[in-house]
Design an enzyme around this catalytic site. Structure first.
Site, PDB file in Angstrom:
ATOM      1  N   GLN A   8       5.860   1.179  11.584  1.00 44.97           N
ATOM      2  CA  GLN A   8       4.567   1.690  11.083  1.00 44.97           C
ATOM      3  C   GLN A   8       3.908   0.723  10.110  1.00 44.97           C
ATOM      4  O   GLN A   8       2.759   0.913   9.732  1.00 44.97           O
ATOM      5  CB  GLN A   8       4.765   3.032  10.357  1.00 44.97           C
ATOM      6  CG  GLN A   8       5.538   4.070  11.148  1.00 44.97           C
ATOM      7  CD  GLN A   8       4.817   4.532  12.386  1.00 44.97           C
ATOM      8  OE1 GLN A   8       3.665   4.935  12.308  1.00 44.97           O
ATOM      9  NE2 GLN A   8       5.471   4.456  13.533  1.00 44.97           N
TER      10      GLN A   8
ATOM     11  N   THR B 274       0.838  -1.215   0.000  1.00 49.84           N
ATOM     12  CA  THR B 274       0.000   0.000   0.000  1.00 49.84           C
ATOM     13  C   THR B 274       0.870   1.261   0.000  1.00 49.84           C
ATOM     14  O   THR B 274       0.398   2.330  -0.369  1.00 49.84           O
ATOM     15  CB  THR B 274      -0.966   0.029   1.211  1.00 49.84           C
ATOM     16  OG1 THR B 274      -0.204  -0.175   2.407  1.00 49.84           O
ATOM     17  CG2 THR B 274      -2.027  -1.036   1.110  1.00 49.84           C
TER      18      THR B 274
ATOM     19  N   SER C  65      -2.888   1.252  18.077  1.00 47.10           N
ATOM     20  CA  SER C  65      -4.148   1.831  17.594  1.00 47.10           C
ATOM     21  C   SER C  65      -5.194   1.891  18.699  1.00 47.10           C
ATOM     22  O   SER C  65      -5.254   1.005  19.567  1.00 47.10           O
ATOM     23  CB  SER C  65      -4.683   0.962  16.450  1.00 47.10           C
ATOM     24  OG  SER C  65      -6.019   1.301  16.158  1.00 47.10           O
TER      25      SER C  65
ATOM     26  N   VAL D 126     -12.325   8.409   6.956  1.00 46.78           N
ATOM     27  CA  VAL D 126     -13.475   9.177   6.477  1.00 46.78           C
ATOM     28  C   VAL D 126     -13.056  10.539   5.905  1.00 46.78           C
ATOM     29  O   VAL D 126     -13.630  11.001   4.913  1.00 46.78           O
ATOM     30  CB  VAL D 126     -14.533   9.322   7.606  1.00 46.78           C
ATOM     31  CG1 VAL D 126     -14.019  10.155   8.784  1.00 46.78           C
ATOM     32  CG2 VAL D 126     -15.820   9.916   7.070  1.00 46.78           C
TER      33      VAL D 126
ATOM     34  N   TYR E  75      -7.748  -7.066  13.827  1.00 47.33           N
ATOM     35  CA  TYR E  75      -6.799  -5.951  13.723  1.00 47.33           C
ATOM     36  C   TYR E  75      -6.468  -5.395  15.116  1.00 47.33           C
ATOM     37  O   TYR E  75      -5.296  -5.229  15.479  1.00 47.33           O
ATOM     38  CB  TYR E  75      -7.421  -4.853  12.845  1.00 47.33           C
ATOM     39  CG  TYR E  75      -6.629  -3.576  12.782  1.00 47.33           C
ATOM     40  CD1 TYR E  75      -5.514  -3.467  11.958  1.00 47.33           C
ATOM     41  CD2 TYR E  75      -7.001  -2.463  13.544  1.00 47.33           C
ATOM     42  CE1 TYR E  75      -4.795  -2.290  11.901  1.00 47.33           C
ATOM     43  CE2 TYR E  75      -6.284  -1.285  13.489  1.00 47.33           C
ATOM     44  CZ  TYR E  75      -5.178  -1.203  12.665  1.00 47.33           C
ATOM     45  OH  TYR E  75      -4.459  -0.041  12.616  1.00 47.33           O
TER      46      TYR E  75
HETATM   47  C1  UD2 Z   1     -10.613   3.838  12.964  1.00 49.16           C
HETATM   48  C2  UD2 Z   1      -9.353   3.437  12.221  1.00 49.16           C
HETATM   49  C3  UD2 Z   1      -9.227   1.960  12.169  1.00 49.16           C
HETATM   50  C4  UD2 Z   1      -9.366   1.343  13.555  1.00 49.16           C
HETATM   51  C5  UD2 Z   1     -10.676   1.797  14.170  1.00 49.16           C
HETATM   52  C6  UD2 Z   1     -10.817   1.286  15.579  1.00 49.16           C
HETATM   53  C7  UD2 Z   1      -8.849   5.143  10.568  1.00 49.16           C
HETATM   54  C8  UD2 Z   1      -8.857   5.502   9.135  1.00 49.16           C
HETATM   55  N1  UD2 Z   1      -9.384   3.943  10.876  1.00 49.16           N
HETATM   56  O1  UD2 Z   1     -11.745   3.455  12.243  1.00 49.16           O
HETATM   57  O2  UD2 Z   1      -7.964   1.623  11.628  1.00 49.16           O
HETATM   58  O3  UD2 Z   1      -8.275   1.750  14.344  1.00 49.16           O
HETATM   59  O4  UD2 Z   1     -10.704   3.225  14.223  1.00 49.16           O
HETATM   60  O5  UD2 Z   1     -11.996   1.688  16.157  1.00 49.16           O
HETATM   61  O6  UD2 Z   1      -8.348   5.873  11.410  1.00 49.16           O
HETATM   62  N2  UD2 Z   1     -17.873   7.046   7.643  1.00 49.16           N
HETATM   63  C9  UD2 Z   1     -18.903   7.619   6.929  1.00 49.16           C
HETATM   64  N3  UD2 Z   1     -18.776   7.724   5.584  1.00 49.16           N
HETATM   65  C10 UD2 Z   1     -17.672   7.266   4.903  1.00 49.16           C
HETATM   66  C11 UD2 Z   1     -16.632   6.665   5.653  1.00 49.16           C
HETATM   67  C12 UD2 Z   1     -16.769   6.566   7.016  1.00 49.16           C
HETATM   68  O7  UD2 Z   1     -19.909   8.045   7.497  1.00 49.16           O
HETATM   69  O8  UD2 Z   1     -17.622   7.404   3.669  1.00 49.16           O
HETATM   70  C13 UD2 Z   1     -18.014   6.976   9.109  1.00 49.16           C
HETATM   71  C14 UD2 Z   1     -17.795   5.593   9.683  1.00 49.16           C
HETATM   72  O9  UD2 Z   1     -18.946   4.819   9.602  1.00 49.16           O
HETATM   73  C15 UD2 Z   1     -17.392   5.970  11.115  1.00 49.16           C
HETATM   74  C16 UD2 Z   1     -16.632   7.296  10.949  1.00 49.16           C
HETATM   75  O10 UD2 Z   1     -16.999   7.794   9.679  1.00 49.16           O
HETATM   76  O11 UD2 Z   1     -18.534   6.189  11.913  1.00 49.16           O
HETATM   77  C17 UD2 Z   1     -15.137   7.129  10.989  1.00 49.16           C
HETATM   78  O12 UD2 Z   1     -14.781   6.107  10.080  1.00 49.16           O
HETATM   79  P1  UD2 Z   1     -13.264   5.743   9.704  1.00 49.16           P
HETATM   80  O13 UD2 Z   1     -13.314   4.547   8.836  1.00 49.16           O
HETATM   81  O14 UD2 Z   1     -12.556   6.951   9.214  1.00 49.16           O
HETATM   82  O15 UD2 Z   1     -12.606   5.430  11.094  1.00 49.16           O
HETATM   83  P2  UD2 Z   1     -13.005   4.406  12.270  1.00 49.16           P
HETATM   84  O16 UD2 Z   1     -13.055   5.217  13.518  1.00 49.16           O
HETATM   85  O17 UD2 Z   1     -14.182   3.591  11.924  1.00 49.16           O
END
Ligand code: UD2
Length: 308
Positions: free
Chosen positions: A76, A35, A120, A188, A144
């Site tokens: 990382q 990646t 994380s 996101v 994960y």
């Molecule tokens: C984060 C970490 C992941 C893991 C996780 C543990 C990132 C990118 N990911 O996931 O690796 O550590 O935490 O809990 O930091 N969303 C939308 N629309 C979109 C995409 C996402 O609404 O198009 C929402 C998603 O459903 C969530 C929020 O945005 O409620 C954050 O999503 P994310 O994938 O950026 O990060 P997260 O916290 O799920």
């Protein structure tokens, strides 16, 4: 200092590489380019203090050889996708847990001065205690998260058994330039900014009031450097967030102001397995390492959007 960065061609690793090169250190990037991208290292292609080794952290002989002679190891490299770990737990275990063990063992063999690991907030799972401190209960809900916690445990063991100073930095939601927006499970902010820029609608999973602790990548680099500089001998862990909650609706409001245009938002049903709320208590990070975030979420978003 000779700095070794696994995953150094990735999103966060490349920013760590950039800062150490700016400070005139020698940096080795170790990446299998699954990646990671050469493009992420564009800022330094003519810098002869940067060495790039194509290699996999599962390849112990190659990794061990590459680590020889380095003082600081920033680990990382990982398969960063929670979904991928659920779909294929054995493969992600080999990289995310096995790979960490290989890094630690290489560091032991070559008497590295310190290993700093990208842990994380996923280790906390959906345990309701908020904000998360370093003594908050750990309860991963994905392979994960489990792999990250196993890795952190090995960091502690390597310090206790073999005397290597180790630090686990539990990243919350990191965002910034070079974060790949291409998968539905990308961060996101990378998805939203890419889509808004292209005048495409964004989808919010749920009501948008769920919140996260978004931290700009340069502040994550700051936390890594402070952890490296601290004169520590044992094992330490730190939660690394901005320390404030931002809901997706707040985020969209900020993006609307920054882009100065209406954003087309579609609200869909919540994503399966989503946690509702996550925020870090940065007390230990600021008290022990002197961390002070330099970017508010808005400032980070401004810098990100300028780079796109
Ligand atoms: C984060 C970490 C992941 C893991 C996780 C543990 C990132 C990118 N990911 O996931 O690796 O550590 O935490 O809990 O930091 N969303 C939308 N629309 C979109 C995409 C996402 O609404 O198009 C929402 C998603 O459903 C969530 C929020 O945005 O409620 C954050 O999503 P994310 O994938 O950026 O990060 P997260 O916290 O799920």
């Amino acid at each position: 200092m000779k700095v070794f960065i696994t995953g150094g061609a990735g999103f966060i690793g490349s920013h760590i590489a950039e800062e150490y090169l700016l400070k005139d250190h020698n940096v080795t990037v170790y990446d299998n380019f699954s990646t990671g991208k050469m493009d992420n290292l564009q800022f330094a292609t003519t810098n002869d203090r940067l060495k790039i080794t194509e290699g996999d952290i599962r390849d112990y002989p190659l990794l061990e050889q590459a680590i020889a002679g380095h003082d600081l190891i920033f680990h990382q490299a990982a398969i960063a996708s929670v979904q991928q770990s659920i779909d294929n737990p054995r493969a992600t275990f080999e990289v995310n847990a096995g790979g960490t063990l290989n890094v630690l063992e290489s560091a032991r063999k070559h008497k590295a001065k310190k290993v700093i690991f990208a842990c994380s907030a996923a280790i906390f799972g959906d345990h309701p205690e908020l904000p998360k401190s370093e003594v908050s209960p750990v309860k991963p809900i994905s392979p994960y998260g489990a792999d990250k916690y196993i890795s952190e445990t090995y960091l502690r063991l390597y310090s206790e058994l073999y005397g290597i100073p180790t630090v686990a930095l539990r990243y919350f939601n990191v965002f910034g330039p070079r974060q790949d927006p291409s998968s539905p499970y990308s961060g996101v902010i990378s998805i939203f900014t890419t889509r808004i820029k292209a005048n495409q609608p964004v989808t919010v999973f749920g009501d948008g009031d769920q919140y996260r602790d978004f931290i700009f990548v340069k502040d994550v680099v700051q936390a890594n450097m402070l952890a490296a500089e601290k004169n520590s001998t044992g094992f330490e862990n730190y939660n690394v967030g901005y320390g404030k909650a931002t809901s997706l609706n707040d985020l969209l409001e900020m993006l609307k102001q920054i882009y100065d245009k209406e954003i087309s938002v579609k609200y869909d049903k919540p994503r399966q397995g989503d946690i509702r709320e996550s925020v870090s208590n940065n007390r230990k990070l600021s008290d022990e390492l002197g961390f002070l975030p330099r970017f508010t979420v808005k400032e980070g978003l401004e810098e990100l959007t300028r780079s796109l």
